[in-house]
Design an enzyme around this catalytic site. Structure first.
Site, mmCIF file in Angstrom:
data_model
loop_
_atom_site.group_PDB
_atom_site.id
_atom_site.type_symbol
_atom_site.label_atom_id
_atom_site.label_comp_id
_atom_site.label_asym_id
_atom_site.label_seq_id
_atom_site.Cartn_x
_atom_site.Cartn_y
_atom_site.Cartn_z
ATOM 1 N N SER A 198 48.511 39.275 29.992
ATOM 2 C CA SER A 198 48.429 40.109 31.196
ATOM 3 C C SER A 198 49.616 41.060 31.253
ATOM 4 O O SER A 198 50.703 40.744 30.745
ATOM 5 C CB SER A 198 48.461 39.224 32.442
ATOM 6 O OG SER A 198 48.684 40.008 33.589
ATOM 7 N N TYR B 71 52.495 32.495 36.363
ATOM 8 C CA TYR B 71 51.518 33.214 35.521
ATOM 9 C C TYR B 71 52.239 34.039 34.445
ATOM 10 O O TYR B 71 51.875 34.018 33.269
ATOM 11 C CB TYR B 71 50.688 34.107 36.444
ATOM 12 C CG TYR B 71 49.535 34.850 35.825
ATOM 13 C CD1 TYR B 71 48.383 34.182 35.422
ATOM 14 C CD2 TYR B 71 49.569 36.234 35.689
ATOM 15 C CE1 TYR B 71 47.298 34.878 34.898
ATOM 16 C CE2 TYR B 71 48.499 36.942 35.171
ATOM 17 C CZ TYR B 71 47.358 36.259 34.775
ATOM 18 O OH TYR B 71 46.285 36.954 34.262
HETATM 19 P P1 NDP Z 1 37.635 34.612 35.537
HETATM 20 O O1 NDP Z 1 38.224 33.847 36.667
HETATM 21 O O2 NDP Z 1 36.387 35.388 35.717
HETATM 22 O O3 NDP Z 1 37.436 33.623 34.288
HETATM 23 C C1 NDP Z 1 38.361 32.624 33.980
HETATM 24 C C2 NDP Z 1 37.756 31.761 32.895
HETATM 25 O O4 NDP Z 1 38.689 30.733 32.535
HETATM 26 C C3 NDP Z 1 36.470 31.066 33.351
HETATM 27 O O5 NDP Z 1 35.528 31.188 32.332
HETATM 28 C C4 NDP Z 1 36.900 29.616 33.527
HETATM 29 O O6 NDP Z 1 35.869 28.678 33.212
HETATM 30 C C5 NDP Z 1 37.993 29.501 32.484
HETATM 31 N N1 NDP Z 1 38.879 28.390 32.814
HETATM 32 C C6 NDP Z 1 39.698 28.280 33.891
HETATM 33 N N2 NDP Z 1 40.310 27.074 33.866
HETATM 34 C C7 NDP Z 1 39.850 26.425 32.773
HETATM 35 C C8 NDP Z 1 40.106 25.148 32.201
HETATM 36 N N3 NDP Z 1 40.960 24.271 32.750
HETATM 37 N N4 NDP Z 1 39.466 24.815 31.053
HETATM 38 C C9 NDP Z 1 38.608 25.657 30.495
HETATM 39 N N5 NDP Z 1 38.328 26.889 30.967
HETATM 40 C C10 NDP Z 1 38.945 27.256 32.099
HETATM 41 O O7 NDP Z 1 38.807 35.528 35.031
HETATM 42 P P2 NDP Z 1 38.829 36.882 34.183
HETATM 43 O O8 NDP Z 1 37.611 37.021 33.364
HETATM 44 O O9 NDP Z 1 39.228 37.969 35.072
HETATM 45 O O10 NDP Z 1 40.088 36.556 33.239
HETATM 46 C C11 NDP Z 1 39.983 36.201 31.888
HETATM 47 C C12 NDP Z 1 41.385 36.225 31.281
HETATM 48 O O11 NDP Z 1 41.949 37.516 31.446
HETATM 49 C C13 NDP Z 1 42.349 35.246 31.948
HETATM 50 O O12 NDP Z 1 43.163 34.659 30.956
HETATM 51 C C14 NDP Z 1 43.172 36.147 32.851
HETATM 52 O O13 NDP Z 1 44.455 35.616 33.088
HETATM 53 C C15 NDP Z 1 43.226 37.416 32.035
HETATM 54 N N6 NDP Z 1 43.484 38.616 32.826
HETATM 55 C C16 NDP Z 1 42.618 39.037 33.799
HETATM 56 C C17 NDP Z 1 42.903 40.195 34.514
HETATM 57 C C18 NDP Z 1 41.996 40.721 35.580
HETATM 58 O O14 NDP Z 1 42.391 41.668 36.253
HETATM 59 N N7 NDP Z 1 40.811 40.182 35.768
HETATM 60 C C19 NDP Z 1 44.112 40.967 34.248
HETATM 61 C C20 NDP Z 1 44.936 40.453 33.199
HETATM 62 C C21 NDP Z 1 44.613 39.329 32.519
HETATM 63 P P3 NDP Z 1 34.903 28.038 34.358
HETATM 64 O O15 NDP Z 1 34.708 29.103 35.384
HETATM 65 O O16 NDP Z 1 33.667 27.683 33.600
HETATM 66 O O17 NDP Z 1 35.625 26.828 34.877
#
Ligand code: NDP
Length: 239
Positions: free
Chosen positions: A137, A150
């Protein structure tokens, strides 16, 4: 056909990455934790479009469950493309941050990176070709108020990936980090309103998951063979 695992494929960015890698001809393991039904729906969609995909579910913080799930996948064949995308944020200004908030965010991003990446590495090395791409990020680069946990978790992934890239370079495996800015998903929806986006992002809009996925698709491709150990930003000109 290359086999690709995308953690957090049930989320906004992860789903776009799964679609892109499937369109590029990979067999995609669409990973989820709590929302396995979303992974199933995405797999159905990919299959309907002529692609190849399988859902897989585990908690990346649960080392035993992760290892068991990966062992089952590895019993068939190595995984040559790994996208470490699963992540959470749980913001609080530091004086008010609870220990669980600190630990949980680091557990998912950083310990999750270890739990998933380590078992896949040796089988990948034996094939002499691989791509390990981890989603970080902009907060890890610039810092962000309320996100010490984070930023610490994501920043550690930069250092881990640089070190791992040096270990794996001679085996045809590249290791890179993609650091998005504000991307339009459920995760960012509650955090940034339109005014905040206009103030923070020179391009005055959030990025689209598909834009991040295009970058991942390139890094996972043959053409990106000479890019390794890098942290690549995608943030509309934020920094
Ligand atoms: P979402 O919240 O849409 O997705 C997060 C994902 O992580 C989900 O698929 C969730 O699975 C999975 N997850 C969370 N906890 C666990 C766990 N304990 N074990 C396995 N899987 C887990 O987020 P985004 O798509 O927005 O983000 C994706 C990545 O991008 C993240 O790493 C985030 O930090 C990064 N990011 C996002 C930004 C944004 O603006 N959106 C900006 C910068 C970075 P489930 O729902 O099935 O539990």
């Amino acid at each position: 056909m290359k086999r690709a695992l995308v953690t957090g494929g049930s989320g906004g960015i992860g789903a776009a990455i799964c679609r892109r890698l499937a369109a590029d001809g990979c067999h995609v393991f669409v990973h989820a934790h709590r929302n396995l039904d979303q992974a199933h729906a995405l797999v159905d969609d990919i299959l309907a479009g002529g692609g190849s995909a399988t859902p897989v579910g585990f908690d990346v913080t649960d080392a035993a469950a992760t290892s068991a799930a990966l062992e089952a996948l590895l019993a068939e064949a190595p995984i040559q493309i790994l996208v470490n995308n699963a992540g959470i944020h749980d913001d609080a200004v530091f004086p008010g941050m609870r220990a669980e908030q600190w630990q949980r965010v680091i557990d998912v991003s950083l310990n999750g990176f270890f739990n998933v990446t380590q078992p896949l590495t040796m089988p990948m090395m034996r094939t002499r070709w691989g791509r390990i791409i981890t989603i970080s990020s902009v907060a890890a680069i610039t810092g962000n108020r309320g996100q010490t946990n984070y930023a610490a978790a994501k920043g550690a992934l930069h250092s881990a990936s640089r070190s791992l890239s040096q270990e794996l370079a001679s085996r045809g495996i590249t290791v890179n980090v993609v650091a998005p800015g504000i991307i339009d998903t459920l995760m960012s929806e509650g955090t940034f309103d339109a005014a905040a986006i206009a103030r923070l992002v020179p391009m005055k809009r959030a990025g689209r998951p598909a834009e991040v996925a295009d970058l991942i698709g390139f890094l996972a491709s043959e053409q990106a063979a000479y890019i390794s150990g890098q942290v690549i930003s995608i943030n509309g000109g934020m920094i």
